[in-house]
Design a protein around this motif. Sequence first.
Motif, PDB file in Angstrom:
ATOM      1  N   ASN A   1      41.420  47.208  29.749  1.00  0.00           N
ATOM      2  CA  ASN A   1      41.921  48.181  28.773  1.00  0.00           C
ATOM      3  C   ASN A   1      41.471  49.569  29.201  1.00  0.00           C
ATOM      4  N   LEU A   2      42.410  50.457  29.414  1.00  0.00           N
ATOM      5  CA  LEU A   2      42.057  51.800  29.870  1.00  0.00           C
ATOM      6  C   LEU A   2      41.783  52.716  28.667  1.00  0.00           C
ATOM      7  N   PRO A   3      40.944  53.747  28.847  1.00  0.00           N
ATOM      8  CA  PRO A   3      40.613  54.655  27.747  1.00  0.00           C
ATOM      9  C   PRO A   3      41.844  55.340  27.150  1.00  0.00           C
ATOM     10  N   ASP A   4      42.903  55.521  27.951  1.00  0.00           N
ATOM     11  CA  ASP A   4      44.088  56.201  27.416  1.00  0.00           C
ATOM     12  C   ASP A   4      45.012  55.258  26.645  1.00  0.00           C
ATOM     13  N   GLY A   5      44.576  54.011  26.432  1.00  0.00           N
ATOM     14  CA  GLY A   5      45.368  53.086  25.630  1.00  0.00           C
ATOM     15  C   GLY A   5      46.263  52.176  26.461  1.00  0.00           C
ATOM     16  N   ASN A   6      46.401  52.489  27.750  1.00  0.00           N
ATOM     17  CA  ASN A   6      47.179  51.587  28.604  1.00  0.00           C
ATOM     18  C   ASN A   6      46.343  50.360  28.962  1.00  0.00           C
ATOM     19  N   VAL A   7      47.042  49.309  29.353  1.00  0.00           N
ATOM     20  CA  VAL A   7      46.358  48.136  29.896  1.00  0.00           C
ATOM     21  C   VAL A   7      46.752  48.030  31.359  1.00  0.00           C
ATOM     22  N   ARG A   8      45.762  47.728  32.197  1.00  0.00           N
ATOM     23  CA  ARG A   8      46.067  47.602  33.622  1.00  0.00           C
ATOM     24  C   ARG A   8      45.714  46.194  34.090  1.00  0.00           C
ATOM     25  N   ALA A   9      46.636  45.554  34.785  1.00  0.00           N
ATOM     26  CA  ALA A   9      46.368  44.214  35.328  1.00  0.00           C
ATOM     27  C   ALA A   9      46.539  44.251  36.834  1.00  0.00           C
ATOM     28  N   SER A  10      45.808  43.381  37.524  1.00  0.00           N
ATOM     29  CA  SER A  10      45.980  43.330  38.976  1.00  0.00           C
ATOM     30  C   SER A  10      45.857  41.908  39.502  1.00  0.00           C
ATOM     31  N   ASP A  11      46.598  41.631  40.571  1.00  0.00           N
ATOM     32  CA  ASP A  11      46.480  40.385  41.333  1.00  0.00           C
ATOM     33  C   ASP A  11      46.291  40.813  42.781  1.00  0.00           C
ATOM     34  N   THR A  12      45.447  40.112  43.494  1.00  0.00           N
ATOM     35  CA  THR A  12      45.140  40.538  44.858  1.00  0.00           C
ATOM     36  C   THR A  12      45.687  39.543  45.875  1.00  0.00           C
ATOM     37  N   MET A  13      46.306  40.095  46.913  1.00  0.00           N
ATOM     38  CA  MET A  13      46.841  39.232  47.977  1.00  0.00           C
ATOM     39  C   MET A  13      45.965  39.381  49.205  1.00  0.00           C
ATOM     40  N   THR A  14      45.399  38.264  49.636  1.00  0.00           N
ATOM     41  CA  THR A  14      44.490  38.271  50.773  1.00  0.00           C
ATOM     42  C   THR A  14      44.859  37.150  51.734  1.00  0.00           C
ATOM     43  N   TYR A  15      44.797  37.390  53.012  1.00  0.00           N
ATOM     44  CA  TYR A  15      44.894  36.315  54.003  1.00  0.00           C
ATOM     45  C   TYR A  15      43.884  36.523  55.109  1.00  0.00           C
ATOM     46  N   ARG A  16      43.335  35.426  55.596  1.00  0.00           N
ATOM     47  CA  ARG A  16      42.430  35.456  56.742  1.00  0.00           C
ATOM     48  C   ARG A  16      43.144  34.834  57.935  1.00  0.00           C
ATOM     49  N   THR A  17      42.710  35.192  59.131  1.00  0.00           N
ATOM     50  CA  THR A  17      43.399  34.664  60.324  1.00  0.00           C
ATOM     51  C   THR A  17      43.374  33.129  60.366  1.00  0.00           C
ATOM     52  N   ASP A  18      42.245  32.504  59.955  1.00  0.00           N
ATOM     53  CA  ASP A  18      42.220  31.033  60.048  1.00  0.00           C
ATOM     54  C   ASP A  18      43.214  30.386  59.089  1.00  0.00           C
ATOM     55  N   GLU A  19      43.448  31.032  57.936  1.00  0.00           N
ATOM     56  CA  GLU A  19      44.442  30.491  56.994  1.00  0.00           C
ATOM     57  C   GLU A  19      45.849  30.618  57.577  1.00  0.00           C
ATOM     58  N   ILE A  20      46.085  31.702  58.292  1.00  0.00           N
ATOM     59  CA  ILE A  20      47.408  31.935  58.887  1.00  0.00           C
ATOM     60  C   ILE A  20      47.641  30.954  60.045  1.00  0.00           C
ATOM     61  N   ILE A  21      46.593  30.777  60.845  1.00  0.00           N
ATOM     62  CA  ILE A  21      46.739  29.907  62.017  1.00  0.00           C
ATOM     63  C   ILE A  21      47.001  28.456  61.619  1.00  0.00           C
ATOM     64  N   ARG A  22      46.305  27.981  60.580  1.00  0.00           N
ATOM     65  CA  ARG A  22      46.497  26.553  60.263  1.00  0.00           C
ATOM     66  C   ARG A  22      47.891  26.270  59.713  1.00  0.00           C
ATOM     67  N   ILE A  23      48.478  27.211  58.976  1.00  0.00           N
ATOM     68  CA  ILE A  23      49.841  26.966  58.485  1.00  0.00           C
ATOM     69  C   ILE A  23      50.849  27.167  59.634  1.00  0.00           C
ATOM     70  N   ALA A  24      50.547  28.131  60.519  1.00  0.00           N
ATOM     71  CA  ALA A  24      51.425  28.328  61.685  1.00  0.00           C
ATOM     72  C   ALA A  24      51.438  27.071  62.542  1.00  0.00           C
ATOM     73  N   ASP A  25      50.316  26.395  62.602  1.00  0.00           N
ATOM     74  CA  ASP A  25      50.241  25.187  63.421  1.00  0.00           C
ATOM     75  C   ASP A  25      51.069  24.049  62.819  1.00  0.00           C
ATOM     76  N   VAL A  26      51.012  23.893  61.493  1.00  0.00           N
ATOM     77  CA  VAL A  26      51.855  22.878  60.841  1.00  0.00           C
ATOM     78  C   VAL A  26      53.329  23.201  61.092  1.00  0.00           C
ATOM     79  N   ALA A  27      53.675  24.485  60.963  1.00  0.00           N
ATOM     80  CA  ALA A  27      55.067  24.899  61.182  1.00  0.00           C
ATOM     81  C   ALA A  27      55.479  24.636  62.629  1.00  0.00           C
ATOM     82  N   ALA A  28      54.585  24.937  63.558  1.00  0.00           N
ATOM     83  CA  ALA A  28      54.904  24.756  64.977  1.00  0.00           C
ATOM     84  C   ALA A  28      55.094  23.280  65.303  1.00  0.00           C
ATOM     85  N   ARG A  29      54.229  22.428  64.746  1.00  0.00           N
ATOM     86  CA  ARG A  29      54.375  21.004  65.035  1.00  0.00           C
ATOM     87  C   ARG A  29      55.671  20.455  64.433  1.00  0.00           C
TER      88      ARG A  29
END
Length: 363
Positions: A150-178
């Motif tokens: 809740n912001l002081p000016d009466g607005n509400v602010r929400a957030s979601d964060t998108m994160t990826y690490r190289t090992d997470e990318i590599i393991r899905i790339a490997d399933v796709a490649a196979r």
Amino acid sequence: MANLKFTVLAGDGIGPEVMEEALRVLEKACGGHTLDYAKCDVGGAAIDSCGKALPQSTLDKCSEADAILFGSVGGPKWEHLPPNEQPERAALLPLRKIYKLFANIRPGLLYGELSAASPLKSERIPNGIDIVCIRELTGGIYFGDKSVENLPDGNVRASDTMTYRTDEIIRIADVAARTAMSRSKKLCSIDKANVLQTSVLWRKTVSEYISKNYPEIALTHLYVDNAAMQLARDPNQFDVFFTENMFGDILSDEMAVICGSLGMLCSASLGVSKNSLGFKFGLYEPAGGSAPDIAGKGVANPCAQILSAALMLRYSFGLDDVAKRIESAVRGAVCSGIRTADIAFGKAPVSTREMADAVIERL
Ligand code: IPM
Ligand code: MN
């Protein structure tokens, strides 16, 4: 002769009725092997019986098993609950996270005989559709930090964060490649590298990993907005495509509708851990939902659940031959004109039970 130990989570809506048919098909197809399964409550059914969408007793059974055969969860009865207590979110997302089911494989298969089931003009898909969507399932914006403030000016602010690490990318790339190696060696990686930093890392990591480890694969990259367009324009230009969690959520639904009935589409979510047979622990479920409008009427299409069971035999039990027999029995039944209402197109529709009987007859 193997002991096939899995947990059956039929869930809500049409889940129990299509699950029953999938189990009958497994009984017939797996002759010689032992089907060793326990049925547990999940989703709305579990909320009703013990107040939680994913009870500890259900989790304990899943942990003892080598795979989970999942039906579907949710329905109007539980829609009044807060979003994070609703069956879909409170059961499926924790299962994915707990068992580290990072790779969601959804075959987009439409038999040529069923081309009319697609909203695309039949002349665009004269031989049906045969593509595979692979979605990263345990990272990205689904599981990143979230906040509401809740912001002081009466607005509400929400957030979601998108994160990826190289090992997470590599393991899905490997399933796709196979997967690509087992098909036409064509692979498309989908991102939003013109805007997102996670996508810049995704594209660089995928390019390096595939060129180094799978030089025979023809790798292409598309921005997700363009990919959505290409999928609707000419789905068969893809063979295997893969992408991060939320893009995959959206594109896999687009693919599902293009492939005609949700009642035909199966999926596998595979983890990092090996089961007691040395294969991957996985969760197998139809792509469609609990379809409360037709639940209990005996008219739902059991094919997606049956095909999901076939994927379980392939990936978690190493029984590729039995999986193929089930897949061709389903194709044989549907293509000889035995159809539930969702895919009937002028043929007299059969019941859930009759559809499964036609599959069993062909095994
Ligand atoms: C899916 C579903 C889930 C998701 C929901 C029910 C949380 O839409 O499996 O695609 O968004 O992943
Ligand atoms: Mn979805």
